[in-house]
Scaffold this active site. Structure first.
Site, PDB file in Angstrom:
ATOM      1  N   SER A 184       0.792  -1.226   0.000  1.00  0.00           N
ATOM      2  CA  SER A 184       0.000   0.000   0.000  1.00  0.00           C
ATOM      3  C   SER A 184       0.824   1.276   0.000  1.00  0.00           C
ATOM      4  O   SER A 184       0.398   2.287  -0.533  1.00  0.00           O
ATOM      5  CB  SER A 184      -0.952   0.003   1.201  1.00  0.00           C
ATOM      6  OG  SER A 184      -0.274  -0.315   2.382  1.00  0.00           O
ATOM      7  N   HIS A 212      -5.207  -3.268  -2.973  1.00  0.00           N
ATOM      8  CA  HIS A 212      -4.842  -2.310  -4.028  1.00  0.00           C
ATOM      9  C   HIS A 212      -4.731  -2.930  -5.417  1.00  0.00           C
ATOM     10  O   HIS A 212      -4.483  -2.218  -6.383  1.00  0.00           O
ATOM     11  CB  HIS A 212      -3.523  -1.613  -3.674  1.00  0.00           C
ATOM     12  CG  HIS A 212      -3.609  -0.839  -2.406  1.00  0.00           C
ATOM     13  ND1 HIS A 212      -4.150   0.418  -2.341  1.00  0.00           N
ATOM     14  CD2 HIS A 212      -3.287  -1.181  -1.141  1.00  0.00           C
ATOM     15  CE1 HIS A 212      -4.135   0.840  -1.084  1.00  0.00           C
ATOM     16  NE2 HIS A 212      -3.612  -0.111  -0.339  1.00  0.00           N
ATOM     17  N   LYS A 244     -11.724   0.827  -2.060  1.00  0.00           N
ATOM     18  CA  LYS A 244     -10.679   1.408  -2.906  1.00  0.00           C
ATOM     19  C   LYS A 244     -11.172   1.429  -4.356  1.00  0.00           C
ATOM     20  O   LYS A 244     -12.068   2.202  -4.648  1.00  0.00           O
ATOM     21  CB  LYS A 244      -9.373   0.685  -2.651  1.00  0.00           C
ATOM     22  CG  LYS A 244      -8.878   1.119  -1.262  1.00  0.00           C
ATOM     23  CD  LYS A 244      -7.783   0.350  -0.617  1.00  0.00           C
ATOM     24  CE  LYS A 244      -7.512   0.977   0.750  1.00  0.00           C
ATOM     25  NZ  LYS A 244      -6.766   0.094   1.660  1.00  0.00           N
TER      26      LYS A 244
HETATM   27  C1  LIG Z   1      -6.743  -0.069   3.052  1.00  0.00           C
HETATM   28  C2  LIG Z   1      -6.129  -1.384   3.345  1.00  0.00           C
HETATM   29  C3  LIG Z   1      -6.742  -2.272   4.230  1.00  0.00           C
HETATM   30  C4  LIG Z   1      -7.944  -1.888   5.031  1.00  0.00           C
HETATM   31  O1  LIG Z   1      -9.090  -1.805   4.262  1.00  0.00           O
HETATM   32  P1  LIG Z   1     -10.284  -0.862   4.734  1.00  0.00           P
HETATM   33  O2  LIG Z   1     -11.458  -1.371   3.986  1.00  0.00           O
HETATM   34  O3  LIG Z   1      -9.891   0.526   4.374  1.00  0.00           O
HETATM   35  O4  LIG Z   1     -10.414  -1.039   6.216  1.00  0.00           O
HETATM   36  C5  LIG Z   1      -6.181  -3.527   4.379  1.00  0.00           C
HETATM   37  N1  LIG Z   1      -5.059  -3.873   3.727  1.00  0.00           N
HETATM   38  C6  LIG Z   1      -4.439  -3.031   2.885  1.00  0.00           C
HETATM   39  C7  LIG Z   1      -3.196  -3.484   2.184  1.00  0.00           C
HETATM   40  C8  LIG Z   1      -4.942  -1.758   2.694  1.00  0.00           C
HETATM   41  O5  LIG Z   1      -4.296  -0.913   1.897  1.00  0.00           O
END
Ligand SMILES: *Cc1c(COP(=O)(O)O)cnc(C)c1O
Length: 395
Positions: A184, A212, A244
């Protein structure tokens, strides 16, 4: 500035805040008074935003907005309960089936956020007699899951397959190997095929967090696995977020029937929490359909073009990019205060990009985490590069 509003708070609260302030590590909330788009209005001023995870511009997509309104008419706004009591509607059921069909898994379980999905799976699978083996740069929620499960967390060097193997060799049997698909804060991809092979050799469970990759990568946006030409059978647990590229919110674990049954009984962040809004589940089904349509292909194509354009333009630039081919294109700055200053200078040029500092990234590795979206135009990217140039002047 920090002010002590409640004088009877214990000292360590204010001391901890002061310490973070001193190290330029205080984070602030920015208020957006409009939809999440690449062109944001903040404090009355227009900015081009380069730090959202809405990679395909679906958070404000006309068709999805219409779909959400329709779903609210049918299902109302809240689920009112956990999945296992009376909060699981036909919209949730449908979304689970839609994601399962999309990604080729037997069973999908919804969670209210990716953080909860990771906590759920890792706490249910970890144990004080079973290790969790994970990449050093894995997301915080995977680290927290291991801590909460009392398992020993063994972290291997980032994307280093032999370092991972050394740890698996000395791990207890039935351990869990877990990695981000796309990292991330760095944007690079995990060597998934090699890790899957190791996991199978050492009889470990293998889990991938594709927050992602999903929606952006691979055929029909199926994510990192599709890109690596891998099938569901090689990755028994796949975590995906809906907040996302999918543009909505919530998350899921895709897995086998039996593992789904196990998690339903033992994943506490699944059991003891209110189900996501049924309207949100319903619109997420629309988003999953959109990702598999010609429009999904078109959006991914535009995102890929933007990434290529940005990287090509940056070649003539005195700042080095990290080895990332994804929408996450960080510029490593190092010092937190310099990262903050650069971010402020970008703002003066109408570009919004929040500085990412420890503890989100290791000490000394603060960065501008630039994220690109299908929504950005080439002119937007030119404006970003101009602003970056300006931010370098007597920094
Ligand atoms: C954003 C993210 C999460 C958490 O997801 P949310 O739905 O925002 O709680 C978990 N793992 C990774 C790698 C992330 O980038």
């Amino acid at each position: 500035m920090m002010r002590a509003l409640m004088p009877n708070l214990p000292n360590w609260i204010n001391e901890s805040l002061a310490e973070r302030q001193q190290a330029d590590l205080i984070r602030k909330t920015v208020v957006l008074d409009q939809a999440q788009t690449a062109h944001a209005q903040i404090d009355g001023k227009p900015y081009i935003a380069f730090c959202s995870n809405d990679y395909l511009g679906l958070a404000n997509h006309a068709l999805l907005k219409k779909s959400l309104k329709k779903a609210v008419d049918k299902y109302g706004v809240g689920s009112g309960s956990s999945h296992l009591v009376i909060g699981h509607t036909s919209a949730h059921e449908r979304l689970e089936e839609d994601i399962a069909a999309w990604l080729g898994y037997e069973k999908v379980m919804l969670f209210s956020a990716g953080y909860m999905a990771n906590l759920g799976a890792v706490t249910a699978l970890g144990h004080k007699t079973r290790d969790v083996v994970g990449d050093k740069l894995n997301h915080a929620s995977l680290v927290d899951g291991a801590k909460l499960s009392d398992s020993r967390l063994r972290r291997y060097l980032h994307n280093d397959v032999s370092s991972c193997e050394r740890l698996l060799k000395v791990s207890s049997e039935g351990s869990l190997l877990v990695t981000d698909g796309v990292f991330s804060m760095d944007g690079d991809m995990a060597p998934l095929s090699e890790l899957a092979r190791l996991a199978s050799h050492y009889k470990s469970l293998f889990m991938v967090d594709d927050a992602h990759g999903l929606g952006c990568l691979g055929r029909s946006g199926k994510g990192s696995l599709a890109l690596a030409d891998m099938s569901a059978s090689e990755v028994p647990l796949l975590m995906g977020t809906c907040g996302k590229a999918l543009g909505t919110s919530g998350a899921f674990i895709a897995t086998s029937k039996v593992m789904g049954e196990y998690l339903t009984q033992f994943a506490r962040p699944y059991i003891y929490t209110t189900a996501m809004s049924p309207a949100m589940a319903s619109v997420t089904s629309s988003s999953v359909r959109l990702l598999q349509s010609a429009e999904g292909d078109d959006l991914r194509g535009r995102l890929a073009d933007n990434i290529a354009y940005f990287r090509q333009k940056m070649q003539a630039f005195p700042l080095e990019l990290m080895p990332s081919e994804t929408a996450i294109q960080p510029i490593l700055v190092g010092d937190s205060s310099i990262a903050l200053k650069m971010s402020e200078k970008l703002r003066l040029r109408g570009v919004w990009c929040t500085a990412i500092r420890p503890p989100t990234v290791p000490i000394g590795l603060a960065r501008l985490r630039i994220t690109l979206s299908a929504e950005h135009s080439l002119q937007d990217i030119d404006a970003l590069i101009d602003a970056l140039e300006y931010s370098l002047l007597d920094k």
